[in-house]
Design an enzyme around this catalytic site. Structure first.
Site, mmCIF file in Angstrom:
data_model
loop_
_atom_site.group_PDB
_atom_site.id
_atom_site.type_symbol
_atom_site.label_atom_id
_atom_site.label_comp_id
_atom_site.label_asym_id
_atom_site.label_seq_id
_atom_site.Cartn_x
_atom_site.Cartn_y
_atom_site.Cartn_z
ATOM 1 N N ASN A 20 26.615 42.777 39.698
ATOM 2 C CA ASN A 20 27.065 41.912 40.797
ATOM 3 C C ASN A 20 26.679 42.541 42.133
ATOM 4 O O ASN A 20 26.088 43.614 42.178
ATOM 5 C CB ASN A 20 28.578 41.681 40.701
ATOM 6 C CG ASN A 20 29.330 42.987 40.646
ATOM 7 O OD1 ASN A 20 29.292 43.774 41.589
ATOM 8 N ND2 ASN A 20 29.985 43.247 39.516
ATOM 9 N N ASP A 44 33.467 41.081 34.101
ATOM 10 C CA ASP A 44 34.466 40.567 33.153
ATOM 11 C C ASP A 44 33.890 40.479 31.741
ATOM 12 O O ASP A 44 34.626 40.558 30.768
ATOM 13 C CB ASP A 44 34.942 39.180 33.610
ATOM 14 C CG ASP A 44 35.777 39.281 34.883
ATOM 15 O OD1 ASP A 44 36.535 40.267 34.991
ATOM 16 O OD2 ASP A 44 35.651 38.412 35.768
ATOM 17 N N ASP A 64 40.369 44.753 30.594
ATOM 18 C CA ASP A 64 40.819 44.683 31.986
ATOM 19 C C ASP A 64 41.485 46.020 32.335
ATOM 20 O O ASP A 64 42.564 46.344 31.838
ATOM 21 C CB ASP A 64 41.792 43.516 32.168
ATOM 22 C CG ASP A 64 42.044 43.249 33.645
ATOM 23 O OD1 ASP A 64 42.375 44.216 34.376
ATOM 24 O OD2 ASP A 64 41.885 42.099 34.067
ATOM 25 N N ILE A 65 40.816 46.803 33.159
ATOM 26 C CA ILE A 65 41.279 48.166 33.454
ATOM 27 C C ILE A 65 42.603 48.115 34.209
ATOM 28 O O ILE A 65 43.574 48.790 33.854
ATOM 29 C CB ILE A 65 40.222 48.937 34.281
ATOM 30 C CG1 ILE A 65 38.866 48.896 33.566
ATOM 31 C CG2 ILE A 65 40.663 50.380 34.521
ATOM 32 C CD1 ILE A 65 37.699 49.396 34.391
ATOM 33 N N PHE A 111 42.419 44.098 43.590
ATOM 34 C CA PHE A 111 41.720 43.274 44.576
ATOM 35 C C PHE A 111 41.457 41.906 43.948
ATOM 36 O O PHE A 111 41.204 41.824 42.746
ATOM 37 C CB PHE A 111 40.386 43.919 44.988
ATOM 38 C CG PHE A 111 40.545 44.854 46.145
ATOM 39 C CD1 PHE A 111 41.181 46.073 45.973
ATOM 40 C CD2 PHE A 111 40.092 44.516 47.408
ATOM 41 C CE1 PHE A 111 41.360 46.939 47.045
ATOM 42 C CE2 PHE A 111 40.261 45.364 48.489
ATOM 43 C CZ PHE A 111 40.895 46.579 48.309
ATOM 44 N N LYS A 159 47.341 36.271 39.907
ATOM 45 C CA LYS A 159 46.730 37.536 39.449
ATOM 46 C C LYS A 159 47.733 38.681 39.474
ATOM 47 O O LYS A 159 47.804 39.485 38.556
ATOM 48 C CB LYS A 159 45.516 37.853 40.334
ATOM 49 C CG LYS A 159 44.490 38.691 39.637
ATOM 50 C CD LYS A 159 43.142 38.605 40.299
ATOM 51 C CE LYS A 159 42.444 37.294 39.951
ATOM 52 N NZ LYS A 159 41.131 37.196 40.559
ATOM 53 N N LYS A 192 48.480 40.436 35.970
ATOM 54 C CA LYS A 192 48.052 41.826 35.752
ATOM 55 C C LYS A 192 49.196 42.806 35.925
ATOM 56 O O LYS A 192 49.030 44.005 35.740
ATOM 57 C CB LYS A 192 46.906 42.181 36.716
ATOM 58 C CG LYS A 192 45.712 41.247 36.569
ATOM 59 C CD LYS A 192 44.403 41.913 36.877
ATOM 60 C CE LYS A 192 43.275 40.908 36.754
ATOM 61 N NZ LYS A 192 41.964 41.496 36.586
HETATM 62 O O1 C5P Z 1 40.424 39.110 37.174
HETATM 63 P P1 C5P Z 1 39.626 39.592 38.330
HETATM 64 O O2 C5P Z 1 38.316 40.180 37.924
HETATM 65 O O3 C5P Z 1 39.484 38.613 39.436
HETATM 66 O O4 C5P Z 1 40.549 40.766 38.924
HETATM 67 C C1 C5P Z 1 40.151 41.564 39.965
HETATM 68 C C2 C5P Z 1 40.913 42.849 39.939
HETATM 69 O O5 C5P Z 1 41.004 43.361 38.615
HETATM 70 C C3 C5P Z 1 40.212 43.914 40.731
HETATM 71 O O6 C5P Z 1 41.192 44.791 41.241
HETATM 72 C C4 C5P Z 1 39.344 44.598 39.662
HETATM 73 O O7 C5P Z 1 39.026 45.921 40.040
HETATM 74 C C5 C5P Z 1 40.234 44.549 38.444
HETATM 75 N N1 C5P Z 1 39.523 44.409 37.154
HETATM 76 C C6 C5P Z 1 39.604 45.425 36.228
HETATM 77 N N2 C5P Z 1 38.995 45.315 35.014
HETATM 78 C C7 C5P Z 1 38.291 44.204 34.699
HETATM 79 C C8 C5P Z 1 38.192 43.169 35.626
HETATM 80 C C9 C5P Z 1 38.801 43.290 36.843
HETATM 81 O O8 C5P Z 1 40.238 46.463 36.514
HETATM 82 N N3 C5P Z 1 37.697 44.137 33.524
#
Ligand code: C5P
Length: 400
Positions: free
Chosen positions: A210, A279, A306-307, A323, A337, A341
């Site tokens: 990206n 993602d 999703d970290i 973010f 979100k 999360k």
């Molecule tokens: O779900 P989305 O990608 O919009 O979420 C954004 C937030 O989640 C950001 O803080 C990003 O660093 C974190 N994120 C993550 N692991 C992922 C996808 C997003 O930690 N696989």
């Protein structure tokens, strides 16, 4: 990555051959965001033109305690109050001696007596003069009074001598001034920040990624360090300079980033997930470069872990900040979100506007918690980062 944004600096230029470097000092201070006004002494004027200093500083050069007109525009007391920092660079042996005696026989020494600003002295003179015991005593006295001495360099001098006494490097002078503004807002805290984009390999030469530049994450890293935190960065693909004062771990894919975060997370007080983590990743990475053929190409994608969500749900978790880059229903989506999360706050970016967010130098964000939504208005990413860090410190760490 030092920063002097919105800081007001008076540069005092006294009589040393090194005064020819003073326009460069003005530039380096401006590069870090400072507004600079210059005072030249009679001696300083012998070595550098006022016109250069005026053109570069974009302000009239102040040089005369008795000039009625100049005093009407910005008097010496006003100038003394205006400054956040006064740097005397170069500081000649004579000016240093006058400061020791509290003399006020020219504009510079008078302003120094009249100011509450921090004072920094960058001596520049012949090595023998610098080594003189009177000079040593004088500098020690000024230091005792709370002034900072910017150590001169060692090397060949304008007079042909070799030794200690060369004016410190203009960039180092600017950086040392910036260091004055570090705080202890987050001292003793461990902060982990992910930043940049991840690369998800399709085959040995191709990947999905990206536009993330890492600018916002690096600005946050800088702000955390300025606030005294021990800062670790997990860095994906970026196009900014690395903050050298942080511990750096480079990663490529989302999977690598996940593993690096999990390895470090136990010791953290705050986790800022600023990375643009992909993602999805290709279900299978081809071992060999995929060849063109006549049939249409499809890549099957599977979801990455999703970290942020994983860390937010750990039993022993740090404060977790995510973010959200949104193009529509911003606040609503960010709140969803935050809940989904289970993080403590979301920093919302509107990525539909090209002048802010992804890859640009500016940003405007909303700071969103369960009960609060505050806008941090458009500014450079560095200022936005400082404001975010101040908010985080006040919101989550104030009583501890
Ligand atoms: O779900 P989305 O990608 O919009 O979420 C954004 C937030 O989640 C950001 O803080 C990003 O660093 C974190 N994120 C993550 N692991 C992922 C996808 C997003 O930690 N696989």
């Amino acid at each position: 990555m030092s920063d002097l944004t919105n800081k007001r600096i008076v540069l005092g230029v006294s009589g040393s051959i090194a005064a020819y470097k003073s326009p460069e000092i003005v530039r380096r201070l401006q590069d870090l965001g400072a507004e600079v006004r210059v005072i030249v002494t009679n001696g300083g004027r012998e070595f550098v033109s006022e016109r250069s200093l005026q053109t570069i500083s974009k302000n009239k050069v102040h040089d005369n305690l008795w000039d009625k007109e100049a005093e009407l525009a910005m008097g010496h007391i006003e100038l003394a109050k205006w400054a956040d920092v006064i740097i005397i660079a170069p500081a000649s042996a004579n000016t240093i001696a006058k400061l020791c005696h509290g003399r006020a026989d020219d504009l510079l020494t008078t302003v120094i007596l009249a100011t509450e600003a921090k004072i920094m002295i960058a001596p520049a003179m012949n090595q023998q003069m610098f080594a003189a015991s009177a000079m040593k005593d004088n500098l020690e006295l000024l230091q005792k009074r709370g002034m900072d001495i910017i150590k001169p360099g060692f090397g060949e001098q304008a007079c042909g001598d070799v030794g200690e006494g060369r004016l410190a490097d203009p960039l180092d002078i600017a950086k040392q001034a910036a260091d004055l503004f570090t705080s202890s807002l987050l001292s003793g805290k461990n902060i982990l920040i992910t930043l940049g984009g991840t690369k998800e390999s399709i085959d040995p030469v191709r990947f999905i990624s990206n536009h993330s530049s890492g600018k916002m994450g690096m600005a946050l890293a800088h702000a955390c360090i300025q606030a005294g935190a021990k800062t670790t960065l997990i860095v994906g693909s970026i196009s900014v300079d690395i903050e050298k004062r942080a511990e750096i771990i480079h990663v490529v894919s989302a999977e690598d980033m996940y593993k690096a975060v999990m390895k470090k997370i136990n010791s953290q007080d705050l986790f800022i997930s600023c990375a643009a983590v992909a993602d999805f990743k290709p279900k299978k990475m081809s071992k060999n470069k995929i060849k063109k053929n006549d049939s249409p190409m499809t890549i099957e994608l599977i979801e990455n872990k999703d970290i942020l969500a994983t860390v937010s749900q750990l039993e022993k978790k740090p404060i977790c900040i995510g973010f959200a880059a949104e193009t529509e229903n911003h606040i609503e989506n960010a709140r969803i979100k935050l809940k989904k999360k289970k993080c403590d706050a979301i920093i919302l970016n509107d990525v539909s506007k090209s002048e802010i967010g992804l890859n640009s130098n500016d940003n405007e964000v909303h700071f969103i918690t369960k009960n609060k939504s505050e806008i941090i208005e458009k500014n450079t990413k560095q200022i936005i980062a400082e404001k975010i860090i101040n908010k985080l410190a006040n919101y989550f760490f104030k009583s501890s």
